[in-house]
Design a protein around this motif. Structure first.
Motif, PDB file in Angstrom:
ATOM      1  N   ILE A 357      -8.741 -10.707  -1.334  1.00 11.49           N
ATOM      2  CA  ILE A 357      -8.349 -11.777  -2.259  1.00 11.49           C
ATOM      3  C   ILE A 357      -6.865 -11.662  -2.594  1.00 11.49           C
ATOM      4  N   ILE A 358      -6.408 -10.450  -2.876  1.00 13.32           N
ATOM      5  CA  ILE A 358      -4.990 -10.247  -3.190  1.00 13.32           C
ATOM      6  C   ILE A 358      -4.117 -10.564  -1.973  1.00 13.32           C
ATOM      7  N   GLN A 359      -4.526 -10.085  -0.801  1.00 12.37           N
ATOM      8  CA  GLN A 359      -3.730 -10.324   0.405  1.00 12.37           C
ATOM      9  C   GLN A 359      -3.649 -11.818   0.720  1.00 12.37           C
ATOM     10  N   GLN A 360      -4.782 -12.504   0.602  1.00 13.50           N
ATOM     11  CA  GLN A 360      -4.785 -13.943   0.892  1.00 13.50           C
ATOM     12  C   GLN A 360      -3.909 -14.696  -0.097  1.00 13.50           C
ATOM     13  N   PHE A 361      -3.943 -14.287  -1.360  1.00  8.51           N
ATOM     14  CA  PHE A 361      -3.110 -14.944  -2.369  1.00  8.51           C
ATOM     15  C   PHE A 361      -1.631 -14.781  -2.039  1.00  8.51           C
ATOM     16  N   ILE A 362      -1.231 -13.543  -1.691  1.00 12.20           N
ATOM     17  CA  ILE A 362       0.175 -13.270  -1.375  1.00 12.20           C
ATOM     18  C   ILE A 362       0.623 -14.082  -0.160  1.00 12.20           C
ATOM     19  N   ILE A 363      -0.232 -14.138   0.877  1.00 11.68           N
ATOM     20  CA  ILE A 363       0.103 -14.882   2.099  1.00 11.68           C
ATOM     21  C   ILE A 363       0.343 -16.357   1.798  1.00 11.68           C
ATOM     22  N   THR A 416       9.908  -5.696  -5.323  1.00  8.48           N
ATOM     23  CA  THR A 416       9.589  -6.851  -4.469  1.00  8.48           C
ATOM     24  C   THR A 416       8.109  -7.189  -4.576  1.00  8.48           C
ATOM     25  N   ALA A 417       7.754  -8.394  -4.128  1.00 12.11           N
ATOM     26  CA  ALA A 417       6.357  -8.811  -4.103  1.00 12.11           C
ATOM     27  C   ALA A 417       5.543  -7.948  -3.152  1.00 12.11           C
ATOM     28  N   LYS A 418       6.160  -7.516  -2.037  1.00 14.03           N
ATOM     29  CA  LYS A 418       5.462  -6.667  -1.071  1.00 14.03           C
ATOM     30  C   LYS A 418       5.094  -5.321  -1.691  1.00 14.03           C
ATOM     31  N   GLU A 419       6.019  -4.757  -2.481  1.00 13.16           N
ATOM     32  CA  GLU A 419       5.730  -3.501  -3.160  1.00 13.16           C
ATOM     33  C   GLU A 419       4.551  -3.675  -4.122  1.00 13.16           C
ATOM     34  N   MET A 420       4.537  -4.807  -4.825  1.00 18.05           N
ATOM     35  CA  MET A 420       3.424  -5.090  -5.725  1.00 18.05           C
ATOM     36  C   MET A 420       2.105  -5.131  -4.957  1.00 18.05           C
ATOM     37  N   GLU A 421       2.112  -5.841  -3.816  1.00 13.58           N
ATOM     38  CA  GLU A 421       0.899  -5.956  -3.003  1.00 13.58           C
ATOM     39  C   GLU A 421       0.403  -4.579  -2.568  1.00 13.58           C
ATOM     40  N   MET A 422       1.289  -3.743  -2.057  1.00 13.74           N
ATOM     41  CA  MET A 422       0.889  -2.427  -1.564  1.00 13.74           C
ATOM     42  C   MET A 422       0.411  -1.523  -2.707  1.00 13.74           C
ATOM     43  N   TRP A 423       1.069  -1.629  -3.865  1.00 13.53           N
ATOM     44  CA  TRP A 423       0.657  -0.814  -5.012  1.00 13.53           C
ATOM     45  C   TRP A 423      -0.748  -1.199  -5.469  1.00 13.53           C
ATOM     46  N   LEU A 424      -1.005  -2.504  -5.568  1.00 11.57           N
ATOM     47  CA  LEU A 424      -2.328  -2.974  -5.993  1.00 11.57           C
ATOM     48  C   LEU A 424      -3.409  -2.568  -4.990  1.00 11.57           C
ATOM     49  N   ILE A 425      -3.120  -2.708  -3.697  1.00 12.65           N
ATOM     50  CA  ILE A 425      -4.095  -2.333  -2.676  1.00 12.65           C
ATOM     51  C   ILE A 425      -4.393  -0.829  -2.762  1.00 12.65           C
ATOM     52  N   GLY A 426      -3.344  -0.027  -2.969  1.00 13.97           N
ATOM     53  CA  GLY A 426      -3.545   1.410  -3.109  1.00 13.97           C
ATOM     54  C   GLY A 426      -4.438   1.740  -4.284  1.00 13.97           C
ATOM     55  N   LYS A 427      -4.228   1.067  -5.400  1.00 14.77           N
ATOM     56  CA  LYS A 427      -5.061   1.295  -6.581  1.00 14.77           C
ATOM     57  C   LYS A 427      -6.512   0.880  -6.322  1.00 14.77           C
ATOM     58  N   LEU A 428      -6.691  -0.250  -5.649  1.00 11.52           N
ATOM     59  CA  LEU A 428      -8.056  -0.703  -5.352  1.00 11.52           C
ATOM     60  C   LEU A 428      -8.759   0.270  -4.409  1.00 11.52           C
ATOM     61  N   GLN A 429      -8.045   0.835  -3.479  1.00 12.17           N
ATOM     62  CA  GLN A 429      -8.650   1.832  -2.580  1.00 12.17           C
ATOM     63  C   GLN A 429      -9.089   3.070  -3.364  1.00 12.17           C
ATOM     64  N   GLN A 430      -8.264   3.497  -4.325  1.00 19.79           N
ATOM     65  CA  GLN A 430      -8.664   4.602  -5.194  1.00 19.79           C
ATOM     66  C   GLN A 430      -9.918   4.245  -5.988  1.00 19.79           C
ATOM     67  N   ILE A 431      -9.952   3.009  -6.461  1.00 23.94           N
ATOM     68  CA  ILE A 431     -11.116   2.544  -7.227  1.00 23.94           C
ATOM     69  C   ILE A 431     -12.360   2.564  -6.349  1.00 23.94           C
ATOM     70  N   GLY A 432     -12.199   2.152  -5.079  1.00 22.22           N
ATOM     71  CA  GLY A 432     -13.335   2.176  -4.154  1.00 22.22           C
ATOM     72  C   GLY A 432     -13.895   3.572  -4.007  1.00 22.22           C
ATOM     73  N   GLU A 433     -13.022   4.565  -3.934  1.00 30.21           N
ATOM     74  CA  GLU A 433     -13.485   5.953  -3.848  1.00 30.21           C
ATOM     75  C   GLU A 433     -14.204   6.359  -5.129  1.00 30.21           C
ATOM     76  N   GLN A 434     -13.699   5.875  -6.265  1.00 29.47           N
ATOM     77  CA  GLN A 434     -14.322   6.195  -7.542  1.00 29.47           C
ATOM     78  C   GLN A 434     -15.701   5.551  -7.641  1.00 29.47           C
TER      79      GLN A 434
END
Length: 567
Positions: A357-363, A416-434
């Motif tokens: 959802i985040i990736q599609q929004f950014i695109i 940058t917006a790209k940094e925001m995207e990567m930071w959010l994805i990283g956090k969501l991946q951590q959440i997935g592990e949790q």
């Protein structure tokens, strides 16, 4: 026990048949007999037996004529013909009437038992199918409000709208809206430290109290309205407007209604709300656009409609920078629509979907790199707040990942917006592990359903066993995951919901105490009063008197100064 009747013109045969042992052995009770077809027809229609055993040749009305009458009257029981006549014509007529068995006298007890056993087996199959259908209907009735809420959510947010408007039942439901106007009031709870620290149970109770206040005020001032829960600390009040006109009168009524809601929420819950009023729409498929306008009105906050309360609408015009930002926000997904879908994905542990959802929004935001970095950081902060709230609903403490200070320091460091995207994805991946490490997410939807079900049916007799049966999970396991997800037992949570509703009803001042007790599911008033005092620290009458005294004091003070913050 199955029920049978015997229709036979010879009394002696009836007596012999009544005396055989196989009835009790097969669990059949002979509930009546008759010696002619007319009397037999009346007996069958009165008793509605499961099995009819009948002769053919009888006075007044023969057996075949009686069966024909039964078929015309939609008799659903088994019919066994027991005849002393072996002529083919009788058998042919009986087959045409779809009898279940055609036997020639005399008949052995073994054959009789086989025929009756076969009929019972077929009756049991039919009964089981009927019971399954009834259970399915009951489940559909239980889940129907959930489906209706989802539909309303789709209409208000525009989320998942592919093919939604083409569903025949949807068009039937909303056809009554074709000749009305529609607008949406977006309501946002101002986040405070007190709200941020609420547990999942207290958050749900808090939202429940907020919903009660909004729905009761809306019901009085605007009966044609629906409250729709949105993501995080937002909800939407959909208003329908009948009649023609320029909308000026309706706009004034909307502002007055929103002011009453803001004042009541502050008086009862001691929190502020910010409201954004969307524009009037003439088609129900355009309602989501009104919601978008309401959200953007809150975002820009440059057209305030009330002196005392934070109520906004979009202005007729925006300055150049705001206009450019507004156009960027309108591209692709509406931001609030994306927020809604992202929140649902996180709550239901669908992390891959949340990332998509985040990736599609950014695109889809072609001009996102032109947006000032301050807006990017604000947007990222909004998204993280939404994710953290969704985690709380799922029973996960986001502080296990990073402290709030660390989170917001990381957001402030984005360039940058790209940094925001990567930071959010990283956090969501951590959440997935949790999520993967927490067993309590296995049936999050079941727990979510229970909470919603309690909020909607608190006035009825509710048991965890009954709800467990409805959703197909064992009671013990459901009790375990509910306690693990909420830190509350089911009964404790149910009591809290009932007490919160009782408080709101008592403070309305419209009902006697015994009426309030009945309205929240208690027939025993002394027991209700005992629970209420244990929960609130005072009995119902004391609460009413205390609240009225405080209200009178506020009214007196309001003559010189408002009780609600004006900023």
């Amino acid at each position: 026990m199955w029920r049978a009747v015997i229709i036979e013109d010879e009394r002696k045969i009836i007596q012999i048949m009544r005396g055989i042992a196989i009835w009790e052995e097969l669990g059949i009770e002979v509930v009546g007999d008759a010696q002619d077809g007319q009397t037999g027809l009346e007996l069958i229609m009165a008793e509605q037996p499961d099995i009819v055993i009948t002769d053919i040749y009888m006075p007044v009305m023969n057996g075949l004529a009686m069966i024909e009458q039964l078929r015309e009257r939609q008799f659903a029981g088994k019919i066994i013909v027991l005849s002393g006549y072996s002529e083919f014509e009788y058998a042919r007529q009986a087959l045409r009437l779809q009898v279940d068995d055609y036997l020639n006298k005399p008949i052995s007890l073994t054959t009789m038992k086989e025929v009756l056993s076969k009929s019972i087996a077929e009756l049991e199959t039919v009964m089981n199918e009927q019971q399954q259908n009834e259970r399915l209907k009951e489940k559909l009735m239980v889940y129907e409000p959930y489906v209706q809420r989802k539909w309303m959510n789709y209409v208000v947010t525009g989320a998942r709208d592919t093919g939604f408007g083409d569903i025949e039942e949807v068009n039937r439901k909303f056809s009554a809206w074709d000749y009305k106007g529609h607008l949406v009031i977006v309501i946002e709870m101002v986040r405070t430290e007190r709200i941020s620290k609420l547990s999942i149970v207290d958050h749900n109770l808090f939202y429940f109290a907020l919903s009660n206040i909004i729905e009761e005020i809306a019901a009085e001032g605007w009966p044609e309205s629906e409250l729709v829960e949105l993501y995080s600390h937002h909800c939407a009040l959909l208003l329908h407007v009948s009649g023609e006109g320029d909308g000026t009168e309706a706009e004034a009524r909307v502002i007055k209604l929103t002011e009453r809601i803001a004042h009541a929420v502050y008086s009862f819950l001691k929190i502020e709300i910010v409201a954004g009023i969307g524009g009037m729409k003439r088609q129900w498929r355009e309602i989501a656009a009104s919601t978008e306008e309401g959200f953007n009105a809150i975002y820009f906050k440059n057209n305030r409609l009330s002196k005392e309360h934070k109520i906004f609408a979009l202005p007729d015009s925006l300055d150049k920078e705001q206009y450019q930002l507004y156009q960027e926000l309108k591209q692709g997904f509406y931001p609030f629509k994306m927020y809604q879908e992202l929140s649902e994905a996180v709550v239901h542990a669908q992390i891959d979907q949340a990332i998509a959802i985040i990736q599609q929004f950014i695109i889809q935001q072609d001009g996102i790199n032109k947006i000032p970095i301050a807006y990017i950081r604000h947007f990222c902060s909004e998204l993280w707040g939404l994710i953290a709230n969704a985690l709380s609903q799922a029973g996960i403490d986001h502080k296990q990942l990073q402290t709030n200070d660390e989170i917001y320091a990381a957001i402030e460091a984005l360039t940058t917006a790209k940094e925001m995207e990567m930071w959010l994805i990283g956090k969501l991946q951590q959440i997935g592990e949790q999520f993967h490490a927490n067993a309590n997410v296995k049936h999050l939807q079941a727990v979510e359903f229970i909470i919603q079900y309690v909020h909607e049916h608190y006035q009825k007799e509710l048991t965890l066993t009954g709800i467990a049966d409805e959703i197909g999970i064992s009671r013990s396991y459901l009790s375990h995951i509910f306690k693990k997800s909420t830190d509350e037992t089911f009964n404790t949570y149910l009591t809290k919901v009932r007490m919160e509703k009782a408080k709101a009803l008592i403070m309305e001042g419209k009902h006697l105490i015994y009426e309030v007790a009945d309205m929240v599911g208690y027939k025993n008033v002394p027991y209700f009063s005992t629970l209420f005092k244990k929960y609130t620290g005072m009995n119902p009458t004391q609460l009413f008197e205390t609240y009225n005294s405080a209200l009178s004091s506020n009214i007196e003070n309001n003559r010189t100064s408002p009780t609600y913050p004006a900023n």
